[in-house]
Design a protein around this motif. Structure first.
Motif, PDB file in Angstrom:
ATOM      1  N   SER A 124       0.938  -1.441   0.167  1.00 50.18           N
ATOM      2  CA  SER A 124      -0.024   0.456  -0.024  1.00 50.18           C
ATOM      3  C   SER A 124       1.011   0.908   0.627  1.00 50.18           C
ATOM      4  CB  SER A 124      -0.997  -0.205   1.267  1.00 50.18           C
ATOM      5  OG  SER A 124      -1.859  -1.014   1.226  1.00 50.18           O
ATOM      6  N   ARG A 125       1.397   1.504   0.929  1.00 48.73           N
ATOM      7  CA  ARG A 125       3.121   2.596   0.465  1.00 48.73           C
ATOM      8  C   ARG A 125       3.812   2.253  -0.589  1.00 48.73           C
ATOM      9  NH1 ARG A 125       5.699   5.493   4.972  1.00 48.73           N
ATOM     10  NH2 ARG A 125       4.530   3.962   6.839  1.00 48.73           N
ATOM     11  N   GLU A 126       4.268   1.539  -1.075  1.00 45.10           N
ATOM     12  CA  GLU A 126       4.519   1.830  -2.356  1.00 45.10           C
ATOM     13  C   GLU A 126       3.962   2.199  -3.330  1.00 45.10           C
ATOM     14  OE1 GLU A 126       6.832  -0.751  -5.251  1.00 45.10           O
ATOM     15  OE2 GLU A 126       5.716  -1.503  -3.849  1.00 45.10           O
ATOM     16  N   LEU A 127       2.156   1.882  -3.258  1.00 48.73           N
ATOM     17  CA  LEU A 127       1.160   1.771  -4.753  1.00 48.73           C
ATOM     18  C   LEU A 127       1.021   4.159  -4.360  1.00 48.73           C
ATOM     19  CD1 LEU A 127      -0.306   1.535  -6.207  1.00 48.73           C
ATOM     20  CD2 LEU A 127      -2.210   0.882  -4.772  1.00 48.73           C
ATOM     21  N   ALA A 128       0.688   4.290  -2.693  1.00 45.69           N
ATOM     22  CA  ALA A 128       0.674   5.345  -2.761  1.00 45.69           C
ATOM     23  C   ALA A 128       1.686   6.742  -3.024  1.00 45.69           C
ATOM     24  CB  ALA A 128      -0.001   5.626  -1.561  1.00 45.69           C
ATOM     25  N   GLN A 129       2.494   5.800  -2.761  1.00 49.16           N
ATOM     26  CA  GLN A 129       4.079   7.161  -3.248  1.00 49.16           C
ATOM     27  C   GLN A 129       3.739   7.054  -4.687  1.00 49.16           C
ATOM     28  OE1 GLN A 129       5.601   8.934  -1.049  1.00 49.16           O
ATOM     29  NE2 GLN A 129       6.356   9.834  -2.649  1.00 49.16           N
ATOM     30  N   ALA A 130       3.781   6.082  -5.549  1.00 50.42           N
ATOM     31  CA  ALA A 130       3.730   5.828  -6.971  1.00 50.42           C
ATOM     32  C   ALA A 130       2.821   6.907  -7.464  1.00 50.42           C
ATOM     33  CB  ALA A 130       3.525   4.244  -7.831  1.00 50.42           C
ATOM     34  N   LEU A 131       1.575   7.308  -6.173  1.00 54.46           N
ATOM     35  CA  LEU A 131       0.078   7.952  -7.215  1.00 54.46           C
ATOM     36  C   LEU A 131       0.804   9.459  -7.183  1.00 54.46           C
ATOM     37  CD1 LEU A 131      -3.035   5.466  -6.339  1.00 54.46           C
ATOM     38  CD2 LEU A 131      -1.857   5.456  -8.441  1.00 54.46           C
ATOM     39  N   TRP A 132       0.929   9.301  -5.655  1.00 52.12           N
ATOM     40  CA  TRP A 132       1.351  10.341  -4.983  1.00 52.12           C
ATOM     41  C   TRP A 132       2.081  11.730  -5.945  1.00 52.12           C
ATOM     42  CZ3 TRP A 132      -0.489  13.875  -2.652  1.00 52.12           C
ATOM     43  CH2 TRP A 132      -0.013  15.586  -1.985  1.00 52.12           C
ATOM     44  N   ASN A 133       3.686  10.568  -6.636  1.00 54.23           N
ATOM     45  CA  ASN A 133       3.746  10.676  -7.413  1.00 54.23           C
ATOM     46  C   ASN A 133       3.881  11.776  -8.810  1.00 54.23           C
ATOM     47  OD1 ASN A 133       6.585  10.597  -5.488  1.00 54.23           O
ATOM     48  ND2 ASN A 133       6.868   9.034  -6.135  1.00 54.23           N
ATOM     49  N   LYS A 134       2.850  10.880  -8.910  1.00 55.28           N
ATOM     50  CA  LYS A 134       2.224  11.141 -10.650  1.00 55.28           C
ATOM     51  C   LYS A 134       1.140  12.272 -10.919  1.00 55.28           C
ATOM     52  CE  LYS A 134       3.154   6.564 -12.812  1.00 55.28           C
ATOM     53  NZ  LYS A 134       3.157   5.442 -13.577  1.00 55.28           N
ATOM     54  N   GLY A 135       0.827  12.058  -9.394  1.00 50.89           N
ATOM     55  CA  GLY A 135      -0.356  12.744  -9.276  1.00 50.89           C
ATOM     56  C   GLY A 135      -2.057  12.791  -9.940  1.00 50.89           C
ATOM     57  N   THR A 136      -2.383  11.291  -9.402  1.00 53.96           N
ATOM     58  CA  THR A 136      -3.125  10.610 -10.430  1.00 53.96           C
ATOM     59  C   THR A 136      -3.915   9.711  -9.556  1.00 53.96           C
ATOM     60  OG1 THR A 136      -1.301   9.112 -11.231  1.00 53.96           O
ATOM     61  CG2 THR A 136      -1.856  10.483 -12.372  1.00 53.96           C
ATOM     62  N   VAL A 137      -5.365   9.597  -9.685  1.00 53.64           N
ATOM     63  CA  VAL A 137      -5.643   8.671  -9.340  1.00 53.64           C
ATOM     64  C   VAL A 137      -6.275   7.354 -10.248  1.00 53.64           C
ATOM     65  CG1 VAL A 137      -8.693   7.749  -8.217  1.00 53.64           C
ATOM     66  CG2 VAL A 137      -7.742   9.907  -8.143  1.00 53.64           C
ATOM     67  N   LEU A 138      -5.467   6.297  -9.776  1.00 49.86           N
ATOM     68  CA  LEU A 138      -5.525   4.470 -10.135  1.00 49.86           C
ATOM     69  C   LEU A 138      -7.104   4.053  -9.653  1.00 49.86           C
ATOM     70  CD1 LEU A 138      -3.649   3.157 -11.659  1.00 49.86           C
ATOM     71  CD2 LEU A 138      -2.766   1.875  -9.833  1.00 49.86           C
ATOM     72  N   THR A 139      -7.071   3.445 -11.475  1.00 50.22           N
ATOM     73  CA  THR A 139      -8.480   3.026 -11.446  1.00 50.22           C
ATOM     74  C   THR A 139      -8.535   1.451 -12.238  1.00 50.22           C
ATOM     75  OG1 THR A 139      -9.553   4.130 -13.950  1.00 50.22           O
ATOM     76  CG2 THR A 139     -10.372   4.725 -11.857  1.00 50.22           C
ATOM     77  N   GLY A 140      -9.325   0.316 -12.193  1.00 54.29           N
ATOM     78  CA  GLY A 140      -9.697  -0.553 -12.748  1.00 54.29           C
ATOM     79  C   GLY A 140     -10.243  -1.403 -12.115  1.00 54.29           C
ATOM     80  N   GLY A 141     -10.344  -2.732 -12.876  1.00 58.94           N
ATOM     81  CA  GLY A 141     -11.599  -3.924 -12.154  1.00 58.94           C
ATOM     82  C   GLY A 141     -11.292  -5.085 -13.020  1.00 58.94           C
TER      83      GLY A 141
END
Length: 571
Positions: free
Chosen positions: A217-234
């Motif tokens: 979760s921490r790795e994913l949060a930092q990656a999204l924060w660096n890109k400034g995006t919200v990740l979607t999927g399904g």
């Protein structure tokens, strides 16, 4: 033209259509085709009539001839768009090779076009497709409008509280309801900027969401924060999540059809995640939805940081208040325990010096007098500490009565004449204005005694101490009594003035003169309890002026008063 299957489109209901064409045969053919398709049709033959009908009838769809008499169809479209009216969807009717014309028409805002000649089926199909698309866009706009309003309410609710845990509760429940999610999970990492939170929400209150391990979760949060995006999927998402394996795992959980993950962070790093899950075959996340989610996550992150900081500050303040109360209780208890034996010591010393226990040798008398003086100093110190302790507990005046400042200053000056005479210092008391204030006469007398006695103490022989009373009116119209005590003494160094009213502080050029450093602190506290202020002006070698300012009640006449060392009495 775009091909489409009208059977797959949502029902349009009974809609109205405007046909504007200069050819009566085209109007008749189009009206018949759209009537058979279930629309109510109104037909006009020129541009001015088309403009009037667009404004007065507000049709659900308009079919405009490019070569409309009076005002061409594209000019009609331009006018309604320029006036800020988005209007109904427009289908352009164009004849012959019209490639350039149609391209410009799309820039003006047409929704579709039909080339002449056309068939009944062709025109009805294109019109139904345009109506269905328009209805879908209107529904999306209404939905997004409601969603924006909901997210604004969530952000406003977050800003209205400083409790970080209440913020989280408001955020997860508000987001879940606003976005129609089946589960919301909010999780923060061990970070000094925000409190530790691990909260889930579901519509029925029974969320069974299992979040991934903290490291992922921490790795994913930092990656999204660096890109400034919200990740979607399904499960049905086309987005490639190879760069985020943790999301790929959770996007394939049974029943989960759409997942959105937004980071919580500030500055250069993330400190948490918000996961939202939708169920059902039609569950998707639009770009507008993810933008709103990101906006709320940003507000929540800011609120959590501020709330965490404020909560920590409040805890520190509460702890300091507890310590201060314990300190005051301790000082009060110790002072009471000390005052009893000191009173007993002083009493027995007086008896011994008076010869109650027999004649005392002259050498012993001198030694006992030293003991008496120091016992007196100790008792004064205890009384000062008790006064400070009481002031810390209560910042208001417990007793209030009319106090005549002139008479009070006269009494203080009279009491200090012997001290001034012993030092060969002149006391000059000008109490020509006997002003009246409300307060505790005993405490105010203590203030004036302290200030005047200090002036005498720090003024060398042949010096003077002046006591004056004046009335001043402040900018707000309030009247004040101002008692100024000026001396020709040693003065106070400029660097010592800011600390002069602090407890136990003594000016650097006064350390050889007896004192505890509590008198002025007590005096300022008492004056502030009366709603006034005590200020000082001084220059080394020139003297000092203390000003006691008190809210004025009324004025009465009195005669001037001057006291000199040779006059031991105020009478």
């Amino acid at each position: 033209m775009v091909e489409s299957d009208t059977a797959a489109l949502p029902a349009v209901g009974r809609k109205t259509a405007l046909i504007a064409d200069g050819d009566p045969q085209v109007r008749e053919l189009a009206a018949a085709a759209l009537t058979d398709a279930g629309l109510t049709v109104h037909a006009v033959a020129d541009g001015p009539a088309a403009l009037e009908a667009l404004y007065s009838q507000a049709p659900d769809v308009a079919l405009l001839d490019a070569d409309l008499p009076g005002i061409p169809g594209l000019e009609v479209l331009r006018r309604i768009r320029d006036e800020g009216d988005t209007g109904c969807p427009v289908i352009l009717l164009a004849g012959g090779p019209a490639g350039d014309l149609v391209e410009g028409a799309f820039d003006l805002g047409i929704n579709d076009y039909v080339l002449k000649p056309f068939t009944d089926e062709q025109l009805a199909h294109r019109t139904l497709v345009t109506l269905a698309r328009s209805a879908r866009k209107q529904h999306e706009r209404r939905t997004m409008g409601a969603l924006r309003a909901s997210t604004r309410r969530i952000s406003a609710a977050i800003r209205e509280t400083n409790d970080p845990y209440l913020m989280v509760e408001l955020a997860v429940s508000g987001l879940g309801r606003a976005f129609g999610a089946c589960s919301v999970w909010l999780y923060t990492f061990d970070d000094e900027r925000a409190p530790l939170v691990d909260t889930t929400w579901a519509p029925d209150g029974a969320a069974d969401f299992q979040h991934p391990p903290e490291d992922k979760s921490r790795e994913l949060a930092q990656a999204l924060w660096n890109k400034g995006t919200v990740l979607t999927g399904g499960r049905d998402a086309e987005e490639d999540h190879d760069g985020h394996p943790s999301l790929s795992e959770w996007a394939t959980v049974p029943k989960v059809h759409a997942v959105a993950v937004a980071p919580l962070g500030h500055g250069g790093g993330a400190f948490g995640l918000v996961w939202m899950v939708k169920e059902g075959a039609a569950a998707v996340w639009s770009q507008a939805e993810t933008s709103l989610l990101q906006h709320v996550a940003g507000n929540l992150a800011h609120g959590l940081i501020q709330g965490h900081l404020i909560t920590a500050q409040q805890q520190v303040v509460e702890r300091l208040q507890e310590l201060d109360t314990a300190k005051n209780n301790f000082v009060a208890t110790v002072n009471h325990e000390l005052r009893t034996p000191i009173t007993s010591i002083a009493g027995y010393l007086d008896l011994v010096l008076e010869g109650a226990g027999g004649e005392v040798p002259e050498g012993a008398v001198r030694m006992l007098e030293v003991v008496v003086r120091n016992a007196s100093r100790l008792r004064e110190l205890i009384e000062d500490l008790l006064m400070l302790s009481r002031m810390d507990f209560d910042d208001a005046v417990s007793r209030s009565e009319p106090v005549r400042i002139g008479q009070l200053l006269d009494a203080v000056a009279t009491a200090l004449v012997p001290v001034a005479t012993a030092k060969d210092v002149s006391l000059v008391c000008n109490n020509g204005m006997d002003l009246v204030v409300d307060g505790d006469a005993k405490k105010l007398e203590q203030v004036l005694t302290n200030v005047v006695s200090n002036a005498v103490k720090f003024t060398p022989a042949n010096g003077q101490v002046h006591m004056d009373i004046e009335q001043e009116t402040h900018e707000d119209g309030s009247d004040w009594a101002v008692i100024r005590v000026s001396d020709t003494g040693i003065g106070i160094p400029a660097e010592d003035l800011p600390n002069l009213f602090h407890r136990f502080f003594r000016a650097s050029n006064a350390l050889t003169i007896q004192g505890t450093g509590l008198g002025l602190a007590i005096a300022k506290g008492v004056v502030q309890q009366h709603g006034g202020d005590l200020t000082v002006e001084s220059a080394v070698g020139k003297g000092t002026t203390f000003s006691v300012q008190l809210p004025l009640t009324r004025v009465s006449d009195a005669s001037p008063r001057s006291l000199h060392p040779e006059k031991r009495s105020a009478g």
